[in-house]
Design an enzyme around this catalytic site. Structure first.
Site, PDB file in Angstrom:
ATOM      1  CG  ASP A  67      -0.262  -0.387   2.515  1.00  0.00           C
ATOM      2  OD1 ASP A  67       0.973  -0.385   2.555  1.00  0.00           O
ATOM      3  OD2 ASP A  67      -0.967  -0.671   3.497  1.00  0.00           O
ATOM      4  CG  ASP A 138      -8.963  -1.102  11.845  1.00  0.00           C
ATOM      5  OD1 ASP A 138      -7.974  -1.772  11.434  1.00  0.00           O
ATOM      6  OD2 ASP A 138      -9.398  -0.114  11.240  1.00  0.00           O
ATOM      7  CD  GLU A 145      -8.745   1.189   7.902  1.00  0.00           C
ATOM      8  OE1 GLU A 145      -8.899   0.222   8.671  1.00  0.00           O
ATOM      9  OE2 GLU A 145      -8.083   2.202   8.193  1.00  0.00           O
TER      10      GLU A 145
HETATM   11  C1  GLP Z   1      -0.411   0.273   8.711  1.00  0.00           C
HETATM   12  C2  GLP Z   1      -0.117  -0.487   7.389  1.00  0.00           C
HETATM   13  C3  GLP Z   1      -0.345  -1.956   7.544  1.00  0.00           C
HETATM   14  C4  GLP Z   1       0.226  -2.398   8.887  1.00  0.00           C
HETATM   15  C5  GLP Z   1      -0.584  -1.815  10.015  1.00  0.00           C
HETATM   16  C6  GLP Z   1      -0.017  -2.097  11.399  1.00  0.00           C
HETATM   17  O1  GLP Z   1      -1.399   1.208   8.637  1.00  0.00           O
HETATM   18  N1  GLP Z   1      -0.823  -0.021   6.245  1.00  0.00           N
HETATM   19  O2  GLP Z   1       0.260  -2.651   6.463  1.00  0.00           O
HETATM   20  O3  GLP Z   1       0.164  -3.802   9.015  1.00  0.00           O
HETATM   21  O4  GLP Z   1      -0.857  -0.472   9.827  1.00  0.00           O
HETATM   22  O5  GLP Z   1       1.088  -1.303  11.681  1.00  0.00           O
HETATM   23  P1  GLP Z   1       2.070  -1.610  12.887  1.00  0.00           P
HETATM   24  O6  GLP Z   1       2.841  -2.817  12.486  1.00  0.00           O
HETATM   25  O7  GLP Z   1       2.943  -0.385  12.981  1.00  0.00           O
HETATM   26  O8  GLP Z   1       1.237  -1.832  14.086  1.00  0.00           O
END
Ligand code: GLP
Length: 257
Positions: A67, A138, A145
């Site tokens: 992404d 979430d 989402e």
């Molecule tokens: C972000 C990314 C995801 C990621 C998630 C968790 O928004 N787009 O790919 O898995 O949130 O992030 P973290 O590993 O920092 O908790």
């Protein structure tokens, strides 16, 4: 799904690195799906160490990101392309070249068309052999989402307030600086990967992990779609596993694998 439960995030990263390196060292289709967020960072550290030790390289591999933020300054260090460059690109990192790092274009004039083109690019490359994933509190994967279609393809979407507030820590703790939209591989796109490797650490992920592993498949918790994936490995630490019911069984099955 195979579920590995480990004492702490470092042990999760050790197991993830061992698994990823063995898959990538034995496949003749070196296409790795890479994720951002803080969870995979200890894994990337181990991949750099393995590259330095000469036991692993992404020199001859392609990498596709999950992404990207829409409309983020191309020079911003939190632009996902820049994060992945910092972590993986170069002979002093994992050997991945900048031209073989593919990320969705969040600054395209027509982001919807760019999203479709990205989906095609993955297909043209022959698909992803192993997709690394984190998970949002979430239950999002990539930036899919709640209420996203379970068969969605790469698309532009809005970020929830929860995700923007979780990610504010990367933007001077100022939610107003967090982009409002993203372009993300869809759940259908992610499901096309031959294997997926999801990592989750910390108590903040315990609800999402409970739903992912033991909840009903539902767009309310997008990661639950992975229950339909033929080869999904979920590696978590004890804190993220705290709300699972069948922990002893998962541990037994992991040991017997
Ligand atoms: C972000 C990314 C995801 C990621 C998630 C968790 O928004 N787009 O790919 O898995 O949130 O992030 P973290 O590993 O920092 O908790």
């Amino acid at each position: 799904m195979r579920i590995g439960i480990f004492s702490d995030p470092e042990a999760v990263a050790d197991a993830a690195a061992e698994y990823l390196i063995s898959v990538m060292n034995t496949t003749d289709h070196k296409v790795l799906g890479v994720a951002t967020g803080s969870t995979p960072l200890p894994l990337y550290e181990r991949l750099r160490a393995a590259h330095e030790a000469g036991t692993f390289t992404l020199e001859d591999a392609q990498a596709f990101a999950l992404d990207e933020y829409v409309g983020i300054d191309p020079e911003h260090p939190e632009r996902y392309r820049n994060v992945l460059r910092t972590e993986l690109v170069g002979a002093d990192k994992t050997g991945l070249t900048d031209e073989n790092l593919h990320t969705p274009n969040g600054n395209a004039e027509d982001p919807d068309a760019a999203a479709l083109a990205y989906d095609e690019e993955i297909k043209t490359a022959g698909g992803v052999t192993l997709q690394i994933l984190g998970i949002g509190a979430d239950g999002h994967i990539g930036f899919n989402e709640p209420a996203i279609s379970l068969v969605s393809r790469t698309h532009v979407d809005a970020l929830t307030a929860k995700t923007r507030s979780d990610n504010a820590r990367f933007f001077d703790d100022d939610i107003s600086k967090v982009p409002t939209h993203c372009v993300t591989q869809g759940l259908g796109t992610i499901m096309d990967a031959k294997e997926v490797l999801l990592l989750a650490t910390g108590e903040n992920k315990a609800d999402a992990v409970r739903e992912l592993v033991e909840g009903a498949v539902s767009a309310h918790w997008p990661a639950t779609v992975l229950q339909m994936h033929p080869k999904a490995t979920i590696l978590v630490d004890e804190a993220a596993a705290a709300k699972l019911e069948l922990t002893d069984f998962y541990k037994e099955r992991w040991e017997a694998r």
